[in-house]
Design a protein around this motif. Structure first.
Motif, PDB file in Angstrom:
ATOM      1  N   PHE A   5       0.922  -1.226  -0.223  1.00 16.44           N
ATOM      2  CA  PHE A   5       0.123   0.016   0.130  1.00 16.44           C
ATOM      3  C   PHE A   5       0.898   1.297  -0.185  1.00 16.44           C
ATOM      4  O   PHE A   5       1.982   0.999   0.589  1.00 16.44           O
ATOM      5  N   VAL A   6       0.601   2.337  -0.537  1.00 14.84           N
ATOM      6  CA  VAL A   6       1.235   3.493  -0.438  1.00 14.84           C
ATOM      7  C   VAL A   6       1.324   3.845   0.800  1.00 14.84           C
ATOM      8  O   VAL A   6       2.097   4.577   1.340  1.00 14.84           O
ATOM      9  N   ARG A   7      -0.058   4.173   1.515  1.00 19.72           N
ATOM     10  CA  ARG A   7      -0.060   4.492   2.978  1.00 19.72           C
ATOM     11  C   ARG A   7      -0.568   3.327   3.478  1.00 19.72           C
ATOM     12  O   ARG A   7      -1.490   2.659   3.264  1.00 19.72           O
ATOM     13  N   PRO A   8      -0.064   3.067   5.029  1.00 21.87           N
ATOM     14  CA  PRO A   8      -0.528   1.805   5.604  1.00 21.87           C
ATOM     15  C   PRO A   8      -1.845   1.893   6.161  1.00 21.87           C
ATOM     16  O   PRO A   8      -2.179   3.173   6.274  1.00 21.87           O
ATOM     17  N   VAL A   9      -2.681   1.062   6.381  1.00 18.38           N
ATOM     18  CA  VAL A   9      -3.816   1.105   7.039  1.00 18.38           C
ATOM     19  C   VAL A   9      -3.583   0.431   8.582  1.00 18.38           C
ATOM     20  O   VAL A   9      -3.152  -0.569   8.537  1.00 18.38           O
ATOM     21  N   VAL A  10      -4.066   1.270   9.608  1.00 19.63           N
ATOM     22  CA  VAL A  10      -4.096   0.702  10.999  1.00 19.63           C
ATOM     23  C   VAL A  10      -5.390   0.426  11.523  1.00 19.63           C
ATOM     24  O   VAL A  10      -6.240   0.816  11.230  1.00 19.63           O
ATOM     25  N   VAL A  11      -5.264  -0.894  11.849  1.00 19.38           N
ATOM     26  CA  VAL A  11      -6.587  -1.589  12.467  1.00 19.38           C
ATOM     27  C   VAL A  11      -6.194  -2.093  13.964  1.00 19.38           C
ATOM     28  O   VAL A  11      -5.234  -2.255  14.402  1.00 19.38           O
ATOM     29  N   GLN A  12      -7.288  -2.187  14.682  1.00 22.80           N
ATOM     30  CA  GLN A  12      -7.193  -2.723  15.758  1.00 22.80           C
ATOM     31  C   GLN A  12      -8.304  -3.478  16.078  1.00 22.80           C
ATOM     32  O   GLN A  12      -9.409  -3.586  16.031  1.00 22.80           O
ATOM     33  N   VAL A  25      -1.252  -6.054   0.508  1.00 23.42           N
ATOM     34  CA  VAL A  25      -2.422  -6.861   0.466  1.00 23.42           C
ATOM     35  C   VAL A  25      -2.576  -8.318   1.173  1.00 23.42           C
ATOM     36  O   VAL A  25      -3.570  -8.804   0.866  1.00 23.42           O
ATOM     37  N   ASN A  26      -1.520  -8.615   1.613  1.00 21.55           N
ATOM     38  CA  ASN A  26      -1.516  -9.958   2.229  1.00 21.55           C
ATOM     39  C   ASN A  26      -2.222  -9.786   3.751  1.00 21.55           C
ATOM     40  O   ASN A  26      -1.681 -10.024   4.602  1.00 21.55           O
ATOM     41  N   ALA A  27      -3.161  -9.381   3.600  1.00 20.20           N
ATOM     42  CA  ALA A  27      -4.272  -8.941   4.671  1.00 20.20           C
ATOM     43  C   ALA A  27      -5.001 -10.112   5.282  1.00 20.20           C
ATOM     44  O   ALA A  27      -6.169 -10.033   5.125  1.00 20.20           O
ATOM     45  N   THR A  28      -4.551 -11.216   5.777  1.00 14.40           N
ATOM     46  CA  THR A  28      -5.129 -12.292   6.221  1.00 14.40           C
ATOM     47  C   THR A  28      -5.846 -11.734   7.644  1.00 14.40           C
ATOM     48  O   THR A  28      -6.635 -12.609   7.918  1.00 14.40           O
ATOM     49  N   ILE A  29      -5.535 -10.696   8.115  1.00 14.80           N
ATOM     50  CA  ILE A  29      -6.360  -9.966   9.108  1.00 14.80           C
ATOM     51  C   ILE A  29      -7.823 -10.135   8.818  1.00 14.80           C
ATOM     52  O   ILE A  29      -8.761 -10.254   9.809  1.00 14.80           O
ATOM     53  N   LEU A  52      -2.676  -9.981  -5.974  1.00 15.20           N
ATOM     54  CA  LEU A  52      -1.497 -10.775  -5.968  1.00 15.20           C
ATOM     55  C   LEU A  52      -1.541 -11.578  -7.158  1.00 15.20           C
ATOM     56  O   LEU A  52      -0.224 -12.163  -7.466  1.00 15.20           O
ATOM     57  N   ARG A  53      -2.291 -11.984  -7.931  1.00 17.31           N
ATOM     58  CA  ARG A  53      -2.406 -12.472  -9.250  1.00 17.31           C
ATOM     59  C   ARG A  53      -1.981 -11.722 -10.377  1.00 17.31           C
ATOM     60  O   ARG A  53      -1.529 -12.154 -11.581  1.00 17.31           O
ATOM     61  N   GLY A  54      -1.819 -10.379  -9.933  1.00 17.82           N
ATOM     62  CA  GLY A  54      -1.552  -9.409 -11.123  1.00 17.82           C
ATOM     63  C   GLY A  54      -2.553  -8.898 -12.039  1.00 17.82           C
ATOM     64  O   GLY A  54      -2.357  -8.310 -13.073  1.00 17.82           O
ATOM     65  N   GLU A  55      -3.930  -8.971 -11.303  1.00 16.94           N
ATOM     66  CA  GLU A  55      -4.908  -8.760 -12.376  1.00 16.94           C
ATOM     67  C   GLU A  55      -5.574  -7.468 -11.715  1.00 16.94           C
ATOM     68  O   GLU A  55      -6.446  -6.958 -12.400  1.00 16.94           O
ATOM     69  N   ALA A  56      -4.983  -6.584 -10.770  1.00 15.38           N
ATOM     70  CA  ALA A  56      -5.536  -5.523 -10.349  1.00 15.38           C
ATOM     71  C   ALA A  56      -4.468  -4.731  -9.615  1.00 15.38           C
ATOM     72  O   ALA A  56      -3.344  -5.417  -9.405  1.00 15.38           O
ATOM     73  N   ARG A  57      -4.923  -3.327  -9.470  1.00 19.00           N
ATOM     74  CA  ARG A  57      -3.939  -2.618  -8.961  1.00 19.00           C
ATOM     75  C   ARG A  57      -4.120  -2.193  -7.189  1.00 19.00           C
ATOM     76  O   ARG A  57      -5.081  -2.438  -6.898  1.00 19.00           O
ATOM     77  N   THR A  58      -2.897  -2.176  -6.658  1.00 19.79           N
ATOM     78  CA  THR A  58      -3.063  -2.066  -5.121  1.00 19.79           C
ATOM     79  C   THR A  58      -3.875  -1.070  -4.762  1.00 19.79           C
ATOM     80  O   THR A  58      -4.593  -1.165  -3.526  1.00 19.79           O
ATOM     81  N   PRO A  59      -4.088   0.004  -5.166  1.00 25.41           N
ATOM     82  CA  PRO A  59      -4.925   1.271  -4.543  1.00 25.41           C
ATOM     83  C   PRO A  59      -6.488   0.683  -4.665  1.00 25.41           C
ATOM     84  O   PRO A  59      -7.278   1.078  -3.563  1.00 25.41           O
ATOM     85  N   ARG A  63      -8.655   0.335  -0.838  1.00 22.98           N
ATOM     86  CA  ARG A  63      -9.970   1.101  -0.856  1.00 22.98           C
ATOM     87  C   ARG A  63     -10.990   0.139  -0.261  1.00 22.98           C
ATOM     88  O   ARG A  63     -11.667   0.261   0.565  1.00 22.98           O
ATOM     89  N   ALA A  64     -10.851  -1.226  -0.690  1.00 17.33           N
ATOM     90  CA  ALA A  64     -11.784  -2.221  -0.519  1.00 17.33           C
ATOM     91  C   ALA A  64     -11.403  -2.804   1.069  1.00 17.33           C
ATOM     92  O   ALA A  64     -12.310  -2.918   1.669  1.00 17.33           O
ATOM     93  N   PHE A  65      -9.998  -2.785   1.430  1.00 19.70           N
ATOM     94  CA  PHE A  65      -9.695  -3.266   2.599  1.00 19.70           C
ATOM     95  C   PHE A  65     -10.299  -2.236   3.601  1.00 19.70           C
ATOM     96  O   PHE A  65     -10.862  -2.438   4.669  1.00 19.70           O
ATOM     97  N   VAL A  66     -10.139  -0.893   3.471  1.00 19.68           N
ATOM     98  CA  VAL A  66     -10.387  -0.039   4.082  1.00 19.68           C
ATOM     99  C   VAL A  66     -12.114   0.152   4.612  1.00 19.68           C
ATOM    100  O   VAL A  66     -12.503   0.039   5.580  1.00 19.68           O
ATOM    101  N   ALA A  67     -12.661  -0.088   3.528  1.00 19.35           N
ATOM    102  CA  ALA A  67     -14.119  -0.116   3.605  1.00 19.35           C
ATOM    103  C   ALA A  67     -14.755  -1.219   4.349  1.00 19.35           C
ATOM    104  O   ALA A  67     -15.743  -1.191   5.434  1.00 19.35           O
ATOM    105  N   ALA A  68     -14.116  -2.508   4.272  1.00 22.46           N
ATOM    106  CA  ALA A  68     -14.106  -3.675   5.049  1.00 22.46           C
ATOM    107  C   ALA A  68     -13.934  -3.460   6.597  1.00 22.46           C
ATOM    108  O   ALA A  68     -14.635  -3.896   7.289  1.00 22.46           O
TER     109      ALA A  68
END
Length: 78
Positions: A5-12, A25-29, A52-59, A63-68
């Motif tokens: 990620f360009v900027r990390p995401v912080v979760v608790q 994107v290795n967000a097994t969390i 991870l498969r090279g089919e999409a871009r990290t941003p 965004r999807a990770f942050v929404a979830a």
């Protein structure tokens, strides 16, 4: 293509857990922390796998990770 990620995401995850800094994107969390299969969780997992498969871009995955994480109430910093 980078999976970082360009900027990390912080979760608790738990009330007493330490904050975790998600750097890529290795967000097994997502699997461990969001027990219910919501649409946003599914979209985030799919987006991360696509990167991870090279089919999409990290941003897109970030965004999807942050929404979830926001939906699951574990997001601390975006």
């Amino acid at each position: 293509m980078s999976s970082r990620f360009v900027r990390p995401v912080v979760v608790q995850v738990g009330r007493h857990d330490l904050e975790r800094v998600i750097l890529d994107v290795n967000a097994t969390i997502l699997l461990r922390s969001i027990p219910h299969q919501t649409q946003k969780r599914k979209l985030a997992m799919d987006a991360c796998l696509q990167v991870l498969r090279g089919e999409a871009r990290t941003p897109l995955a970030r965004r999807a990770f942050v929404a979830a994480a926001l939906e699951a109430k574990i997001l601390r910093s975006d």
